[in-house]
Every structure is written in C-alpha cells, then in structure tokens.
Design a protein around this motif. Sequence first.
Motif, PDB file in Angstrom:
ATOM      1  N   PRO A 204       0.804  -1.233   0.000  1.00  0.00           N
ATOM      2  CA  PRO A 204       0.000   0.000   0.000  1.00  0.00           C
ATOM      3  C   PRO A 204       0.838   1.284   0.000  1.00  0.00           C
ATOM      4  N   ILE A 205       2.096   1.197   0.499  1.00  0.00           N
ATOM      5  CA  ILE A 205       2.975   2.365   0.481  1.00  0.00           C
ATOM      6  C   ILE A 205       3.678   2.487  -0.870  1.00  0.00           C
TER       7      ILE A 205
ATOM      8  N   SER B 280       0.888   3.284  -3.815  1.00  0.00           N
ATOM      9  CA  SER B 280      -0.234   4.106  -3.372  1.00  0.00           C
ATOM     10  C   SER B 280      -1.141   4.393  -4.565  1.00  0.00           C
ATOM     11  N   LYS B 281      -2.326   4.905  -4.303  1.00  0.00           N
ATOM     12  CA  LYS B 281      -3.243   5.236  -5.400  1.00  0.00           C
ATOM     13  C   LYS B 281      -2.606   6.218  -6.365  1.00  0.00           C
TER      14      LYS B 281
END
Length: 212
Positions: free
Chosen positions: A75-76, A79-80
């Motif tokens: 997720p890091i 990221s989006k």
Amino acid sequence: MKQLGKRLAEMHLNGKSDRFGFHVPTHCGATEQDNTFEDKWSTFWTERRIGDLVRRLADADVTRLDKELRQHVWPILFSKETDAKIKPAILHGDLWSGNYGVGPDGTAIIFDPSSYYGHNEAELGICHMFGGFSSAFFRGYHDVIPKLQPHYEERQKAYEPALRILGDASQLYHHLNHALMFGGSYKSGATSIMRDLVRWGKSQGARHRADL
C-alpha cells in the motif's frame, strides 16, 4: 552499455497496452507465468507475480511474510497516486546478462524474452541479480525515463536485488522464482528481502502515526 540502457527505455516507451499482462503465458526459466490481464499494476504485481509464486511455493514462512507485505508494504510502494502514474510497457521480462549482446554492426540487442506488459521499473530488477550491467546502462536508461518518485529505491528492493533494505539487493520476484525452481538458499534470500521490506513498511507506518 549506455546505448543498451537508452534503447531498452525507448522500447518501454513505445511498447504500450491498455492493461497489464499478456495475451499468452510466458516462461521465466521453467516457470510458466500467470499473465492474466489486470487494470492496475498493484493488482498484477501482488496477485500475478508475487502472489502466484507464493501460492505455488506453499511455504508457511513465505505465505506469512506475503500477508505482511500486503498489509505494510505494497500500500505504500503502490499508493493510489503512484499506481495511477504506472502505465503498461512491454518488458523483456528476464533481462540478465546472458540475454543481451552486440550485433555485427555494434548495436546492442536483447533476446530470449519472457515478455509481458508491466511497470518499466520491474525490468531493472534482474539486471542487478547476476550483474553484468554497468552504471552507464542505468544512466542511459534514466536519461530517457526518469525514476518515478516517491519510493523508487524501496520499490527496487521488491524489483531488484537486495538482501537488505539498504544493502546489496537480490530481487524478490526472481528469488521467489528461483526458490520455486531450485529451492535451497534462494528461499532464504527471498525471505530476507521480504523481512527487510516488512520492517521498512512498519517503520513508515509508525512514522506516519507519529506525524498525526
């Protein structure tokens, strides 16, 4: 070497798709790769590359560390905002020093591919694993395609060689693949990378909480 890096980057820029994957399976060594198309690189990487090898290995330590990567690291690194910037590029897919050469006219060439449409940075990982690519190669490459920030260096711990998060690296995907094919020290190399990435991810999470 600088020409090879430049030409590889130009191939990445010009070989495009609207999704990550490939229309047929390809092989990395003896391993048939799951090239099922995905719309997002983060999904393709976690499910079709790392996740697929983790499932095939069926090793308790590797499976546990994969869960921690999914929670603390991916997720890091993806990221989006970063995921949205990554566009599918045609990759050689297995670019170690035995798969490039020089033609009769002095032109750099690559061969024996394991191609798919993926993140261009993922190509650079195995270039470090067995050596044979000088700093001029990477300078030539990044003269054409700059490093995607943030967390370029940390993503390379997943893509490229690194047995320690800040030390010499040994690329996670290819270590997992070698563990699947050969076992032995490749499994310990893969779990070392995974642990280092998890420690880094947890430290980033702790830092974020401290900043709130």
